[in-house]
Motif scaffolding. Sequence first.
Motif, PDB file in Angstrom:
ATOM      1  N   LEU A 219       0.833  -1.207   0.000  1.00  0.00           N
ATOM      2  CA  LEU A 219       0.000   0.000   0.000  1.00  0.00           C
ATOM      3  C   LEU A 219       0.866   1.255   0.000  1.00  0.00           C
ATOM      4  O   LEU A 219       0.610   2.200  -0.764  1.00  0.00           O
ATOM      5  N   LEU A 220       1.888   1.270   0.835  1.00  0.00           N
ATOM      6  CA  LEU A 220       2.721   2.473   0.955  1.00  0.00           C
ATOM      7  C   LEU A 220       3.502   2.755  -0.331  1.00  0.00           C
ATOM      8  O   LEU A 220       3.591   3.908  -0.768  1.00  0.00           O
ATOM      9  N   ILE A 221       4.072   1.713  -0.949  1.00  0.00           N
ATOM     10  CA  ILE A 221       4.835   1.988  -2.175  1.00  0.00           C
ATOM     11  C   ILE A 221       3.885   2.334  -3.329  1.00  0.00           C
ATOM     12  O   ILE A 221       4.228   3.143  -4.192  1.00  0.00           O
ATOM     13  N   ALA A 222       2.696   1.749  -3.344  1.00  0.00           N
ATOM     14  CA  ALA A 222       1.724   2.091  -4.389  1.00  0.00           C
ATOM     15  C   ALA A 222       1.272   3.540  -4.244  1.00  0.00           C
ATOM     16  O   ALA A 222       1.216   4.285  -5.233  1.00  0.00           O
ATOM     17  N   PHE A 223       0.974   3.940  -3.008  1.00  0.00           N
ATOM     18  CA  PHE A 223       0.564   5.324  -2.779  1.00  0.00           C
ATOM     19  C   PHE A 223       1.733   6.277  -3.018  1.00  0.00           C
ATOM     20  O   PHE A 223       1.554   7.391  -3.529  1.00  0.00           O
ATOM     21  N   GLY A 224       2.933   5.846  -2.656  1.00  0.00           N
ATOM     22  CA  GLY A 224       4.102   6.687  -2.917  1.00  0.00           C
ATOM     23  C   GLY A 224       4.309   6.901  -4.403  1.00  0.00           C
ATOM     24  O   GLY A 224       4.623   8.009  -4.855  1.00  0.00           O
ATOM     25  N   PHE A 225       4.109   5.828  -5.187  1.00  0.00           N
ATOM     26  CA  PHE A 225       4.229   5.936  -6.638  1.00  0.00           C
ATOM     27  C   PHE A 225       3.177   6.893  -7.198  1.00  0.00           C
ATOM     28  O   PHE A 225       3.484   7.768  -8.019  1.00  0.00           O
ATOM     29  N   LEU A 226       1.937   6.749  -6.743  1.00  0.00           N
ATOM     30  CA  LEU A 226       0.870   7.629  -7.225  1.00  0.00           C
ATOM     31  C   LEU A 226       1.173   9.086  -6.882  1.00  0.00           C
ATOM     32  O   LEU A 226       0.996   9.982  -7.717  1.00  0.00           O
ATOM     33  N   ALA A 227       1.631   9.330  -5.662  1.00  0.00           N
ATOM     34  CA  ALA A 227       1.913  10.706  -5.237  1.00  0.00           C
ATOM     35  C   ALA A 227       3.064  11.319  -6.031  1.00  0.00           C
ATOM     36  O   ALA A 227       3.138  12.537  -6.217  1.00  0.00           O
ATOM     37  N   SER A 228       3.963  10.453  -6.531  1.00  0.00           N
ATOM     38  CA  SER A 228       5.128  10.970  -7.261  1.00  0.00           C
ATOM     39  C   SER A 228       4.821  11.283  -8.715  1.00  0.00           C
ATOM     40  O   SER A 228       5.634  11.920  -9.395  1.00  0.00           O
ATOM     41  N   LEU A 229       3.670  10.840  -9.217  1.00  0.00           N
ATOM     42  CA  LEU A 229       3.383  10.971 -10.650  1.00  0.00           C
ATOM     43  C   LEU A 229       3.575  12.388 -11.190  1.00  0.00           C
ATOM     44  O   LEU A 229       4.169  12.565 -12.251  1.00  0.00           O
ATOM     45  N   PRO A 230       3.063  13.442 -10.532  1.00  0.00           N
ATOM     46  CA  PRO A 230       3.222  14.788 -11.120  1.00  0.00           C
ATOM     47  C   PRO A 230       4.636  15.345 -11.020  1.00  0.00           C
ATOM     48  O   PRO A 230       4.892  16.453 -11.494  1.00  0.00           O
ATOM     49  N   PHE A 231       5.556  14.595 -10.408  1.00  0.00           N
ATOM     50  CA  PHE A 231       6.898  15.132 -10.172  1.00  0.00           C
ATOM     51  C   PHE A 231       7.990  14.300 -10.843  1.00  0.00           C
ATOM     52  O   PHE A 231       9.169  14.549 -10.636  1.00  0.00           O
ATOM     53  N   THR A 232       7.597  13.317 -11.631  1.00  0.00           N
ATOM     54  CA  THR A 232       8.570  12.448 -12.284  1.00  0.00           C
ATOM     55  C   THR A 232       8.227  12.296 -13.763  1.00  0.00           C
ATOM     56  O   THR A 232       7.218  12.821 -14.239  1.00  0.00           O
ATOM     57  N   LYS A 233       9.063  11.532 -14.446  1.00  0.00           N
ATOM     58  CA  LYS A 233       8.829  11.265 -15.861  1.00  0.00           C
ATOM     59  C   LYS A 233       7.472  10.619 -16.101  1.00  0.00           C
ATOM     60  O   LYS A 233       6.882  10.767 -17.184  1.00  0.00           O
ATOM     61  N   MET A 234       6.939   9.937 -15.094  1.00  0.00           N
ATOM     62  CA  MET A 234       5.678   9.220 -15.272  1.00  0.00           C
ATOM     63  C   MET A 234       4.509  10.152 -15.563  1.00  0.00           C
ATOM     64  O   MET A 234       3.448   9.703 -15.982  1.00  0.00           O
ATOM     65  N   ILE A 235       4.707  11.460 -15.377  1.00  0.00           N
ATOM     66  CA  ILE A 235       3.650  12.414 -15.716  1.00  0.00           C
ATOM     67  C   ILE A 235       3.335  12.352 -17.207  1.00  0.00           C
ATOM     68  O   ILE A 235       2.265  12.778 -17.648  1.00  0.00           O
ATOM     69  N   HIS A 236       4.257  11.765 -17.988  1.00  0.00           N
ATOM     70  CA  HIS A 236       4.024  11.703 -19.439  1.00  0.00           C
ATOM     71  C   HIS A 236       2.797  10.862 -19.773  1.00  0.00           C
ATOM     72  O   HIS A 236       2.250  10.985 -20.877  1.00  0.00           O
ATOM     73  N   MET A 237       2.361  10.006 -18.852  1.00  0.00           N
ATOM     74  CA  MET A 237       1.132   9.254 -19.113  1.00  0.00           C
ATOM     75  C   MET A 237      -0.048  10.205 -19.311  1.00  0.00           C
ATOM     76  O   MET A 237      -0.944   9.935 -20.110  1.00  0.00           O
ATOM     77  N   GLY A 238      -0.028  11.312 -18.591  1.00  0.00           N
ATOM     78  CA  GLY A 238      -1.091  12.312 -18.748  1.00  0.00           C
ATOM     79  C   GLY A 238      -0.744  13.368 -19.773  1.00  0.00           C
ATOM     80  O   GLY A 238      -1.527  13.652 -20.683  1.00  0.00           O
TER      81      GLY A 238
END
Length: 673
Positions: A219-238
Motif C-alpha cells: 500500500l505504501l509503495i503504491a501510494f508513494g508511486f501515485l503521489a510521485s506521478l506529477p513530479f517524475t517522468k511518469m507524468i508523461h502518461m497524462g
Amino acid sequence: MKTIGREILWNLPHVAAIIMYALFGVVMFVIAWGVYRRVEAYRLGRTERENRFDDLPGRLRDTLRLALGQQRVLHRKFGGLVHLCIFSAFIALFIVTCLVAVEYDLGFRILDGNFYIVFKLFAETFGMVLLLGIAGALVRRIVFRPPGLTKENDDTLQLLLIGAIGVTGFLIETARIAATHPVIAPISYISNSLAPALFGGMPLSEILSVHKALWWFHLLIAFGFLASLPFTKMIHMGTGTASVFLRTSRPKGALQPIPNIEEEENPGVTAVADFSWKQLLSADGCTKCGRCQDECPAFAAEMPLSPRDVVLKTKDQLGLDLYGSLVPSATNVDKDTGKRVVPDFVREVLTPGEIWACTTCRACMQACPVMIEHIDMIVDVRRGYVAASKVPDTVKTALRKMGDTGNPWGLPQDDRIAWSEGLNVPFAAEKKEFEYLYWVGCAGAYDPRNQKVTRAIVSLLNRAGVSYATLGLEEMCCGESARRMGEEGLFQLGMVEMVKEVFSGYKVKKVITQCPHCFNTFRNEYPQFGVNVEVIHHSVLLRDLIAQGKLSPRKANNVALAFHDSCYLGRHNDIYDAPREALAAIPGIAINEMKKNREEGFCCGAGGGGMWMESPGKRINHLRFGQAMSTGANAVGSACPYCLIMFDDAIKYNNLDDSVQAKDVAELVAESL
C-alpha cells in the motif's frame, strides 16, 4: 463446497480501511498540487494561435491509436514491446483495483463465481506481463541502452518502484493462498506455484503476520508511486496523452502562421514563456525516448542538434518555486555574489548552432510517440532570431537576396527565363487561357543543373499536349525558404501578396510544380492566406500522363537507380508511389531501395534553409549519398531540385563524375521517349 470468492481486507482490522482512505486523501491532495503547479507553468506560455479542440472525433481516434494503442512506440520492436507490456499491465491492474474498490466501497458483490475466476486469471496474467515488461526495460536501459535514451536515475527508480508494486502484489496473493487454501487457487497459477516454496511448513500465525506486513508495504509503495506521478517522468502518461489529443489539425507540411504579423511586436521566441501553452505542455510530455534524435539527419551528421534536447532543455526551464512562478534553471553561480546566473534562453539554453542545424525534414515528428511539434518550436525560435536581427551571415545573405531580387540566388529577374531559350514555351501573358500554370521555381530557373530538368519537363508537357503556361518574368520566389528560416514577415507580406496578385490576374486554378518545397507551400501554406489552387507535382503528373498513354517510354535505360524520397514530397505530403511508378514505366530501370526510404527516408540536408547555410559537422548529403551507393546503384534518382543539387555535390566530392549520375524523374522519362 467453499464459495468461489473472498472477503476483501480479510486479514486486517477495520481501522485499516480508515487509515488507507486517509492516506489516499493525502495522495490525491499531493497529486492535485503537483498538477496545479504544472498547469500554472503551461499558462505562462502565450495563447495558442490555432484551435486545439476542433475535429474531436479525429483527435479521439489519434489518442486511441497513438497514446493507448502505442502505434509509434511499437516501431521499436524490443523497446516498444516492453513499453506495451508495462503500459497495458498498468491499465489492466488499475481496472482490477477499481473493481475491488467498487465491491468494497459500494457493497456490490461482483467478485463471485465465474466472474471471480476470470478476474483472478486476468490479474495474475497482467501481473506477470508487468514484471516481464519491467525486467525487459531494465535490461534495455542498463545493458543494451539505445544511443538516444537518456541516462537518468529517476527513470530507473520509477521502473524499480513499479516492479516492487508488482512483486509485493504477487507475494500478498501467495501468502493469502498459503493461509486460506482457496478452491480456485490453481487459477492464480504463479502465486499458487510459489506458495509451497515460500510458505510451506510456516505456522498460520506467521503467514498471517507476513501477509499483513506485505499488504501495508504494498500500500505504501503504491501510494508513494501515485503521489510521485506529477513530479517524475511518469507524468508523461497524462501530458503525453494530452499532447496527442491536442495535436495540430494543420496539414503536415504547414507551419503555424502568425496572424496580423504587421502588428506583432514579438513574432517569435526569445524566452521560454514565448512558447505557446501547448508547446510547453508537449515539452513536459516528452518521454525522453530519443526516437526523434535517432532519426535526425543533423544529429547523424554530428551537428550540434538533438531535437530531443531542444524539447528537454525547454522543459528544464519550467522549474517552479512553491508559489508557482516561472523560475528558469540556473547553470552557473556568480563567484562574487553567490547568486545564480540565469542563462539567455536563445543563446545559451537553445544555442544558435542547434537551432540553425535543423533541416525541417519532419523525421523527428514522424517518430515522436506523443506528437511533439519540433519544427514549430525551432522555427518559432528562428523567428525570434530574425526579429532581433541575430541570424548567421549565410542566412542573412539569403534573406537579403530574396528581399532584393525575389530569389535566394540573388540573380537578376531578367535571367529567370534564360532556361527557355530555344524552346517552345508558352508564357501566361501571351497565352491568356490555359489549364495549368507551370511554376518553375527559383532552382529550376536559376540553377544550371536544374535548368536541364526544367527543359525536360517542358518537352514532356509539349509532347503530351498539356494545356499550360509559365509566368516567365512575372514569377518570383514562393518564400518557402524565407518562412522556414524564420522570416515570416517577408513570406507573408512579400511573397504571398505578390503571388496572390499574379494568380488572381490570370485566374489560376491549377499549378504544376517542379520543386516539392514549392508544392508544399502552395498546397498547405498559401491556403492559410486565401490562395487556394489545385497543385500537382511534376512526378505525379508524369505518372498520370504515362498511365493515360500520352507519354510512352520505350527506350531502355539500363541503370541501377537508388531512388531518394524528398522530405517535402514524402513525409510532408505522403507522395511516395508516383515517382516510383513513373520510373517503373521506363524499360531497363531497376530501382534499388535504400534502407531508409519512404516515410523513414533520410534528408539530403537542403531543407529548412540548409541549402544556404554552411554545415559545421559532416555533410548530410554525403551521408545520404553513401546510403545510396551502399545499394549497389550506379545512379541516384530524385524528384526535387534541392536534392539533385545535393547529390551532384556529393558525387563531385567523391570524384565519381564519370561513373555515377544524379537524375530527376523528368530527365529519365524524357530520355526514354
